[in-house]
Each structure stands twice: as C-alpha cells, then as structure tokens.
Write a protein that holds these residues in place. Structure first.
Motif, PDB file in Angstrom:
ATOM      1  N   GLU A   1       3.998  -2.293  12.732  1.00 47.37           N
ATOM      2  CA  GLU A   1       3.817  -3.527  12.823  1.00 47.37           C
ATOM      3  C   GLU A   1       2.377  -3.811  13.084  1.00 47.37           C
ATOM      4  O   GLU A   1       1.753  -4.677  12.830  1.00 47.37           O
ATOM      5  CB  GLU A   1       4.481  -3.926  14.390  1.00 47.37           C
ATOM      6  N   VAL A   2       1.514  -2.831  13.886  1.00 43.78           N
ATOM      7  CA  VAL A   2       0.085  -2.888  14.199  1.00 43.78           C
ATOM      8  C   VAL A   2      -0.391  -2.703  12.699  1.00 43.78           C
ATOM      9  O   VAL A   2      -1.411  -3.470  12.694  1.00 43.78           O
ATOM     10  CB  VAL A   2      -0.294  -1.836  15.106  1.00 43.78           C
TER      11      VAL A   2
ATOM     12  N   ARG B   1      -2.965  -5.556  11.016  1.00 40.82           N
ATOM     13  CA  ARG B   1      -4.441  -5.326  10.639  1.00 40.82           C
ATOM     14  C   ARG B   1      -4.624  -5.699   9.384  1.00 40.82           C
ATOM     15  O   ARG B   1      -5.708  -6.212   8.888  1.00 40.82           O
ATOM     16  CB  ARG B   1      -4.766  -3.811  10.896  1.00 40.82           C
ATOM     17  N   LYS B   2      -3.604  -5.393   8.276  1.00 40.67           N
ATOM     18  CA  LYS B   2      -3.704  -5.643   7.055  1.00 40.67           C
ATOM     19  C   LYS B   2      -3.809  -7.135   6.665  1.00 40.67           C
ATOM     20  O   LYS B   2      -4.485  -7.645   5.809  1.00 40.67           O
ATOM     21  CB  LYS B   2      -2.369  -4.907   6.126  1.00 40.67           C
ATOM     22  N   GLU B   3      -2.983  -7.897   7.452  1.00 41.36           N
ATOM     23  CA  GLU B   3      -2.769  -9.364   7.251  1.00 41.36           C
ATOM     24  C   GLU B   3      -4.378  -9.915   7.622  1.00 41.36           C
ATOM     25  O   GLU B   3      -4.678 -10.960   7.289  1.00 41.36           O
ATOM     26  CB  GLU B   3      -1.650  -9.997   8.198  1.00 41.36           C
TER      27      GLU B   3
END
Length: 756
Positions: A746-747, A751-753
């Motif tokens: 999820e983290v 971060r990618k988004e």
C-alpha cells in the motif's frame, strides 16, 4: 536480593537440573548455599535444620509432592516452598498454591525464579516482622498495666461529673482499706471516704478553674473509719465525650510528724508525679551521678533504647545535653486510646525554676501523619514507575520473540501452501502469537510505552472470552454468573484495558466475599434522554452499553464510598493492596468517554456499574488470506533491526513475497548503506536500536532521500513519533507477515501514484 546468605533446600533427583537452578539463582546475584536431597529419609533429616527457602521438583522418585509439601508445612508453616517443575499444568499449579505452595516456576522459564525467590523471602520476612511487632505490643501493654498496678502510690480514675470510680490500683486499696470489687462502679461518697460533703466539690471546682492540682494535703476516711493524711495530685482527662479525674494518693500520715520525713515524701511525690502524671514526655530518673534508675516507655519510643539497655548505664552524651538544657526533637509513631495509629513530631525542652534548675520537661506535639502519608505516596509512585519501566522492557523483548515466531510461521505457511500441505498447526501458532501479543500490550500500557488503542468490538463477545480466565481468579466457593444482553453491544474501547477492568472488579469482589458467594456480570443497553441514567452514572443523553459487576460480599460502608476511587486509598490489610486498582479503572473509563458508579443493592453486596457510549457495528471487511497477500516486483527494502532473529525473519519474509531486502543491525549501519545505494524503495525500521535510535535513523534516511517512505516497527504510540517530527506509517510488534506485506504494498503504490 537479600542482605545475607540464603540457605536453600532443593528437592531434585536430577543433578543437571539442580545445577541449572543453582546457576540461575547465583546468576541473579543471590548469596546462597544449596543442599540437594532426593528421598524422604533425607527430607526428614533436613527438616531438623533451619532453611530460608525450599525449591522442589514435582516428580521425584518415591516422593509425592503433595505429601512433601504437607510435611514441610507441618514443621515450618511459614517456610516458602516454590515448585520448580516442567510437568505441572496450570490448573494443578493453582490447586497446589491453595494447599500452601508459595509459587510455581516452569523449568523452561527459569529466569522467573529470581523474582519469585525475592518475593517469597520478602513476604516471609514481613510476616515474621509482623509477629515480632505483635509480641512487642503485647509486652508493652503488660508493662503499662504493671506500672499502674504496682505503683507505690494510690492511683485512681473516676468520672468527673458523677464521681463513679472506673479503676484504682493496689496501693489505693491498701491506703483506704477496701477490696477492688467494693470500689469499682461506686462513688467515693457512697463509700464514705470524704469527711464532709464539700471536699469533692471543692476539688472539682479547683480542677475546672486551674486544670490540675499538685501535691495538695487532704484528709480522708478509711473503710475502718479512721482518718488518713494524704497528699494528692489530680488532673482532668478528656476521653471522647466523657471527662475523667485522674488522681494520685500518698499516705503521709507518718511523714507529717517531721519536716525531714515531709521533705523525703515531697521528693518521692515529685518523681512519681513526673513518672505517672506527665507520661506524654520522655522520663529519665537517675541518681546524683547520672546513672539511670528508670526510663518510661515514651523515652524508648523517642530514642530507640529499651529500658533493659538503659537501666544501670550512664549515657554521658544524652544526659549531659539534657542537663545543659538543650532541646530535643524528633518524629515517632504513637497509638491513641481507641487503637488508631498516628505519627507525631515532638519538641522536648526543659522547664527551669527561679534558681535556674531543671525541674520538668515540656513536650510540644504536632500530628504529621498526613505529611508522612504523602511522602509514602510519593515513594509508592516512584516504585510503580520503576515497575512500569521494567514491564516495558520485558514487553519489548517478548514482542521481538513473537515477531520471530509469526514471521517464521508465515514463511512455513507459504511453503506448505506451495506444496499442498495442510497449515492447520501453523494457524494455531499464529493464534497463540496474537494472544501473547494482547498480554504484552497490557504491560506496555501499564509502563506507558503504548497508548490506549481504541477498536470497535462487541462487549458481549469480550466477556464471553474473558469468563474462563475470570473463573481462575476466584475460589471454588464463589460462582461467576454471566448475564449478557440479547443484542450485540458495540463500543469503541481498548480490548485489553476492558479485560483488565473486568478482572480487577472480579478480584475486588472475591476479596469482599468470605465463604460461599456469587459474582454476577451483566450487560444491557441503556438510554439517557435528558436525565442521568438510573444506575447513577452522570450521562445525560445517548445510547450506552452498561456493564455491571455485582457481588454478594460485605459491601462498602457509606462513609468511605465517596473515597474508593481516590489513588492509594485502600481498606485492605498491609501488603494486600496498593490502593491504585479502582483509581486506574476510573481513569481508564474516563479515557473511553464512559462513566462509572458504585452502590449497595437492597439485598446486600456491592455493584459497580460502567456505561460506555455505543457505536455502530464495524463495517464488514473481507479477510485477507495468505493466498491473497500482494507480492512485490523486486523493489529493494532496507530492514533496520538489531535483533538478528527478527531481522532474519523479516528479510526472508520480504524475499519470499517478491521483494529484495538489505539488512542493517543498527541505525549507523543503515545510514552507511543508504549513502551507497540510491535504489532503496522503502525503509522498515525498529524504533529501539543501539546507538542512534530508530526515530533518529528515520530522520537521517529522510535527509539523504527526502521521498523515501519509512515504516516503523514499535510498541510506542503514533503520537510519540509525531511529537518527534516523524510522520510515517507505524506497525506495532508483533505484526502478522501478511499484514506487513500488505502495508508495504500500500505504501509503495501510494508513492507511485504521487510520482515518487
């Protein structure tokens, strides 16, 4: 620890186990001598000696532990006996504790032996001290009575208003010629002692005007009718609502014939007056060279020297200081006539006559009980803080062990699933870890290393899970009855603390019941519509889950009911309570936005009622199976953990889930790795690290890679980290591997988004 060498008798047939026990005890700094026995004959011979402690295995050939325990208890009822065994279950251990065993230590948990020994020896020592104190009190009472009965002058006590005599000593009876049964309960007028009807009224009037009478001449009539010349002293004593007259009579008929005899009588009267009538002050009677003839009990209380230590001695320093007129002051404990104990501060100073000679001593007293109680509360709070710090350290280490277990269980589960092998046993291990985690959470909350964690749960389910353990807190004579509400009662509270509240209330209820009885735990839904709840809680609006714990015990007196939630207030005996249980319950309920009240039902006993706001049922969320755990795509994760076993389990879990992992055993090592590598996608950091701690390590990593996400593994609260300037994800140990992998995914996706 103890200040002397402990003599320990070890009943153990296995020499290796004996050496392990000996090494464990000595490793904790105990000074001890050990003697090992392994049969009944050796036990009989050994019990002829003195021992401080017995450590016994349960399974010793040709010896039945229950018979061994009974034999030791018959010979030495207070000798601590600790069972050290690897083959005794919980229920059997509880039964043995009821038979008089002091404690139980499993052989797989020998580090627990040292605190058990410390506690057992301390309790035995305290019990011995109480017995000695009781013997000293009885001796003191006999001395006071003997001094009254055998005083060389007549001493009597009578009611001031009525003149009814309540007690006289032997000398009083000899002077006036009466028997004891003829005097007590009658007045002097009825006995015909006074020569006329105005003598007593004149004495009473003089006492009321001046407070006391000292060495005044008085002529009375003996039982035989003949007159007797006396010197008498008197004063008024107020005991409760009744005033008494205490008086001393000395027959001076013969001494009145000559001035020399009169002078000798006056000196005797002066000594006796000081010794008896001014007993609140310390009294020392010596000869003209300073050698002690007599000291009263108050002197012993003030100085610590007994009469046996002082009589016949010449205390040069003490006597010289008193003769010079120096003031003495100090604190000591005293007992009122009603038996209550209090602390007083005394200042004793000499009183001089016109010639400058010391004739008397005056004591000024101040009640310092409250001040000393506050000092004791401070010491107790400091002790509780120390215990809390120890509990936090134990919980941290235990959670690390749980993390290793759950990590390896997860890895084995994944491997079994890939090979089509059943994972039922591994699932049970995971459940056990979760249970252990809930236990250590209570330690962390107690040590203030963890904040209250509010979750949405059904109160009825919690009570059902807690009932089995609650039954172990009471005896077989006490029945626990559970009456849950028909509908679910969802509340937002801390599960562990709610269990602790229930257990504390059950324990208090148990202590209030003597013999057979019952404890009823009931839940129901209540509504507050503009007025206080009928249970007495102060809520005025809303829906509440009501939890009540009712016992059939002796109840709480009305005069102390308003103080039961005060810190350090307790009605239990010394050593059986700290006075913190109900105050901690009160504070915990308030933190969960709830209310608590206590009252006495019409049919007796005590009922505690707790009301906590109801919440909506939690939304149904699909359970994530091990097969559904998201896998990584080769991202590099930096693992910072000083415990090698934990570090290994975490890195292998990451690798098995599709990530790459690089490990560091300290914050300094992690920063070195971060400087050399630019491909780190995420950092997983333990807060407690040697050298720079986890929070400082996270700050250093963010300074090198500002966009690097950090997840902390810790037992601390999120607010503590935020106060340090760390705004990051926090997972509390022990964390299930599936949940850890899910959080990492999820983290990384977040971060990618964000384009990180």
């Amino acid at each position: 620890m103890t200040d002397r060498t402990l003599r320990i008798l070890v009943i153990e047939d296995n020499a290796t186990d004996f050496k392990l026990i000996q090494r464990q005890v000595e490793g904790f700094g105990f000074a001890a001598s050990f003697s090992r026995i392994a049969d009944r004959d050796q036990l009989s011979r050994s019990l002829c000696e003195e021992w401080d402690l017995v450590l016994a295995d349960y399974n010793v050939p040709h010896m039945v532990f229950e018979e061994t325990l009974a034999t030791i208890r018959d010979r030495y009822p207070e000798l601590p006996v600790i069972l050290v065994s690897g083959s005794v279950g919980e229920e059997q251990a509880v039964e043995l504790l009821k038979r008089g065993m002091s404690d139980f230590v499993h052989k797989d948990n020998l580090p627990r032996l040292a605190p058990c020994i410390t506690r057992a020896v301390k309790e035995a020592k305290e019990h011995h001290a109480r017995l000695q104190a009781e013997e000293a009190l009885m001796l003191s009472e006999r001395k006071y009575r003997s001094m009254f009965d055998h005083a060389p002058v007549g001493v009597g006590i009578g009611e001031l208003d009525t003149g009814r005599l309540v007690e006289v000593n032997r000398a009083w009876l000899e002077i006036l010629g009466f028997e004891h049964d003829e005097v007590v309960g009658r007045t002097a007028t009825e006995l015909g002692i006074y020569l006329n009807g105005v003598q007593r009224s004149a004495i009473v009037r003089h006492l009321q005007e001046h407070g006391r009478i000292v060495n005044q001449p008085l002529r009375l009539r003996r039982k035989s009718g003949e007159g007797v010349d006396l010197l008498y002293s008197a004063e008024i004593l107020s005991i409760g609502p009744t005033s008494y007259m205490q008086f001393m009579l000395t027959d001076v008929t013969e001494e009145m014939k000559t001035r020399r005899a009169l002078a000798a009588s006056e000196e005797t009267l002066r000594k006796l007056y000081v010794a008896v009538n001014q007993s609140p002050t310390a009294i020392v009677i010596t000869d003209r060279h300073g050698t002690v003839d007599f000291v009263n009990p108050r002197f012993s209380e003030l100085t610590g020297y007994t009469a046996e230590e002082m009589v016949g001695k010449n205390p040069q320093l003490l006597w010289a200081n008193l003769c010079k007129g120096e003031v003495w002051q100090g604190d000591f404990c005293n007992t009122r006539k009603d038996g209550t104990v209090y602390w007083e501060h005394d200042i004793i100073s000499p009183i001089r006559n016109q010639a400058g000679e010391i004739t008397h001593y005056m004591a000024i007293k101040e009640d310092v009980s409250e001040k000393r109680a506050m000092e004791e509360q401070l010491r107790q709070a400091q002790k509780m803080e120390a215990v809390g710090q120890l509990a936090g350290g134990v919980a941290h280490d235990f959670n690390n062990i749980m993390q290793v277990i759950t990590g390896n269980a997860y890895l084995q589960t994944v491997e079994n699933q890939q090979g089509g092998v059943d994972t039922q046993h591994l699932d049970e291990i995971v459940k056990a870890v979760e249970h252990g985690s809930s236990l250590t959470k209570n330690l962390l909350v107690f040590s203030r290393k963890s904040a209250v964690e509010l979750t949405n749960f059904d109160l009825n389910d919690l009570l059902g899970q807690s009932r089995k353990l609650a039954t172990k807190l009471v005896t077989e004579e006490i029945a626990i009855e559970l009456e849950p509400c028909a509908e679910p009662l969802y509340i937002l509270a801390d599960v562990g603390l709610m269990q602790q509240i229930v257990f504390n209330l059950v324990t208090n209820a148990r202590d209030a019941i003597s013999g057979r009885g019952s404890i009823t735990i009931r839940t129901r839904r209540v509504e507050a519509d503009g007025g206080a709840l009928t249970c007495g809680c102060s809520a005025t609006s809303g829906s509440y889950a009501q939890l009540s714990v009712r016992d059939s015990g002796h109840g709480i007196p009305e005069e102390i009911r308003g103080r039961i939630f005060e810190p350090f207030f307790t009605t239990k005996e010394v050593g059986k309570g700290t006075g913190l249980g109900l105050s901690m319950i009160y504070g915990t309920v308030q933190r969960m936005n709830g209310f608590i009240s206590v009252h006495t039902p019409p049919d007796g006993g005590t009922e505690f009622v707790i009301c906590i706001p109801l919440t909506a049922p939690p939304a149904e969320t699909p359970r994530l199976t091990e097969q559904g755990v998201p896998v990584g795509s080769g991202e590099l994760v930096l693992v910072v953990e000083d415990e090698e076993a934990v570090r290994s389990a975490l890195t292998r879990t990451l690798v098995s889930s599709g990530y790459r992992a690089v490990a560091a055993g300290s914050g300094e090592e992690a920063l070195v790795i971060a400087r050399k590598s630019t491909g780190i996608a995420l950092a997983l950091i333990d807060v407690i690290l040697p050298g720079i701690n986890g929070i400082e390590c996270g700050q250093g990593l963010n300074a090198l890679h500002p966009s690097l996400p950090v997840i902390f593994l810790t037992g601390y609260d999120n607010d503590i980290l935020a106060g340090k300037g760390i705004m990051a994800n926090v997972l509390h140990k022990p964390i299930q591997s599936s949940r850890l992998i899910q959080r990492i995914r999820e983290v990384l996706e977040a971060r990618k988004e964000q384009g990180g």
